[in-house]
Design an enzyme around this catalytic site. Structure first.
Site, short mmCIF file in Angstrom:
data_model
loop_
_atom_site.label_atom_id
_atom_site.label_comp_id
_atom_site.label_asym_id
_atom_site.label_seq_id
_atom_site.Cartn_x
_atom_site.Cartn_y
_atom_site.Cartn_z
N LYS A 9 -10.67 -3.56 -4.36
CA LYS A 9 -11.30 -2.44 -4.29
C LYS A 9 -10.59 -1.30 -4.97
O LYS A 9 -11.22 -0.28 -5.48
CB LYS A 9 -12.02 -2.03 -3.19
CG LYS A 9 -12.88 -2.65 -2.25
CD LYS A 9 -13.14 -2.37 -0.77
CE LYS A 9 -12.52 -3.32 0.07
NZ LYS A 9 -13.44 -3.18 1.40
N LYS A 15 -4.35 -9.70 -6.73
CA LYS A 15 -5.50 -9.71 -5.97
C LYS A 15 -6.75 -8.94 -6.59
O LYS A 15 -6.17 -7.81 -6.93
CB LYS A 15 -5.31 -9.62 -4.45
CG LYS A 15 -6.35 -9.67 -3.40
CD LYS A 15 -6.08 -9.34 -1.91
CE LYS A 15 -6.09 -7.78 -1.98
NZ LYS A 15 -6.08 -7.36 -0.53
N LYS A 37 0.57 -1.12 -0.05
CA LYS A 37 -0.04 0.08 -0.01
C LYS A 37 0.78 1.33 -0.05
O LYS A 37 0.29 2.30 -0.57
CB LYS A 37 -0.98 0.04 1.17
CG LYS A 37 -2.28 -0.85 1.17
CD LYS A 37 -3.34 -0.50 1.95
CE LYS A 37 -4.61 -1.28 1.69
NZ LYS A 37 -5.58 -1.03 2.64
#
Ligand code: TYM
Length: 343
Positions: free
Chosen positions: A209, A206, A122
């Site tokens: 969202k 993956k 992230k």
């Protein structure tokens, strides 16, 4: 299901899980987590939490965050979470999470957090500019669960490392203050066929969202045409579908689509392959789209119905928050006493 945690603790069994209100919920969230939360309600007392404080670790527009929190709550109810029998609330309704997270900031070690792969992903290349909240995010996650002495935590595969850290925090807290079994050593529950749903555009990534391409994921709010289009355009390879699991070697996209199909039709990947193995992707994609639409359409319809009455959703969340605070308050009082705070 393993009962290692519960058998080793005097505390009652309790399920806790959380989900972030960021972007649309995806088929990954649904198959990897939410769908498994529903049957657990028959066996356990469950607490399900929309983790709005976690969402703030990256920038959120206030109005968007508020909407997303209500949307996720509506989605959970539409999927079958029973907010009367169990507890459904948004994290910020209970300040005990943030307080316990502070104690855990003082228990967890820099080295432990430095190993978290999700932070690395992230934060990306610009680690210096990531919020400190993003770095200590797993401590807040541990606090979410342990504020209620949660024993079982149903999640998708990607949260496993965070839950291992939460276990380490529980063990170190108990050891440091000499309070055996103060916090239970919680048990991750990684259930079902689709524990890691991958992107429709890249079978090695993956489904998320936050993927910049909406074509990479199926959202719980997508209509039937959009779902069919996304599946039709999903990346595949030129071969026919394999007839057994060994045939998935170096074919991540084929593996992902068959796994999604198996999960949606309540079968194992092996039995799904008996049904569709050897066939062409074109026909299979149609079958998969039909299964996805049949599964998701009733959920989307119910979710939209619930969202027509936002005040009712807020009432449910507020009531859940009140019940959550009543459960965590005595535990937090014990924590303050244990660590030596004067109150
Ligand atoms: P979040 O919001 O990213 O995801 C919610 C749940 O969905 C699962 N999931 C997936 N499962 C399979 N395939 C995928 N592609 C996929 N994407 C998401 C996640 O594993 C998760 O179970 N940190 C957590 C939220 C959290 C939490 C907690 C969870 C906060 N506190 C305490 C458990 C206990 C998160 O960001 O999940």
């Amino acid at each position: 299901m393993t009962d290692a945690a519960s058998s080793a603790t005097k505390h009652p069994q309790r399920v806790f899980s959380g989900i972030q209100p960021t972007g649309n919920l995806t088929l990954g969230n649904y198959l990897g987590a939410i769908r498994n939360w529903v049957p657990l309600q028959e066996k356990f007392d469950c607490i399900y939490c929309v983790v709005d404080l976690h969402a703030l670790t990256v920038w959120q527009e206030p109005a968007t965050l508020r909407d997303a929190t209500r949307q996720v709550a509506a989605a959970l109810i539409a999927c079958g979470i029973d907010a009367d029998k169990h507890i459904l609330f948004n994290q910020s309704q209970n300040p005990d999470h943030a307080e316990l997270a502070w104690y855990f900031n003082c228990v967890a070690r820099m080295g432990w957090l430095n190993r978290m792969t999700q932070f690395k992903e992230k934060a990306g290349k610009n680690k210096e500019n990531a919020s400190t909240g993003l770095f200590v995010y797993p401590n807040l996650m541990a606090a979410d669960i342990l504020a209620y002495r949660g024993t079982h935590v149903p999640v998708g595969e990607d949260q496993k490392q965070h839950l291992e850290l939460a276990r380490d925090i529980a063990i170190k807290f108990n050891n440091d203050w000499g309070v055996e079994d103060f916090f239970p050593v919680l048990e991750p529950l990684i259930l079902g066929e689709a524990t890691r749903v991958m992107s429709l555009r890249d079978g090695t990534k993956k489904m998320s969202k936050s993927d910049p391409s909406d074509m990479a994921r199926i959202n719980l709010t997508d209509d039937a045409d959009t779902i069919a289009k996304k599946i039709r355009k999903a990346k595949t390879d030129p071969e026919n579908l394999p007839t057994d699991k060994d045939g998935f070697k170096d074919r991540p996209e084929a593996q992902n689509l068959v796994t999604i199909y198996a999960a949606l039709t309540n079968q194992t990947v092996e039995t799904a392959l008996r049904e569709v193995g050897g066939g062409q992707f074109g026909a299979f994609k149609q079958q998969l789209a039909d299964a996805a639409v049949a599964h998701l359409e009733p959920i989307t319809t119910e979710m939209n119905r619930l969202l027509e009455d936002v005040a009712e959703i807020d009432r449910i969340l507020a009531k859940g928050g009140e019940r959550a605070r009543a459960l965590s308050a005595p535990i937090l009082a014990e924590v303050r006493e244990t660590v030596g705070l004067v109150r």
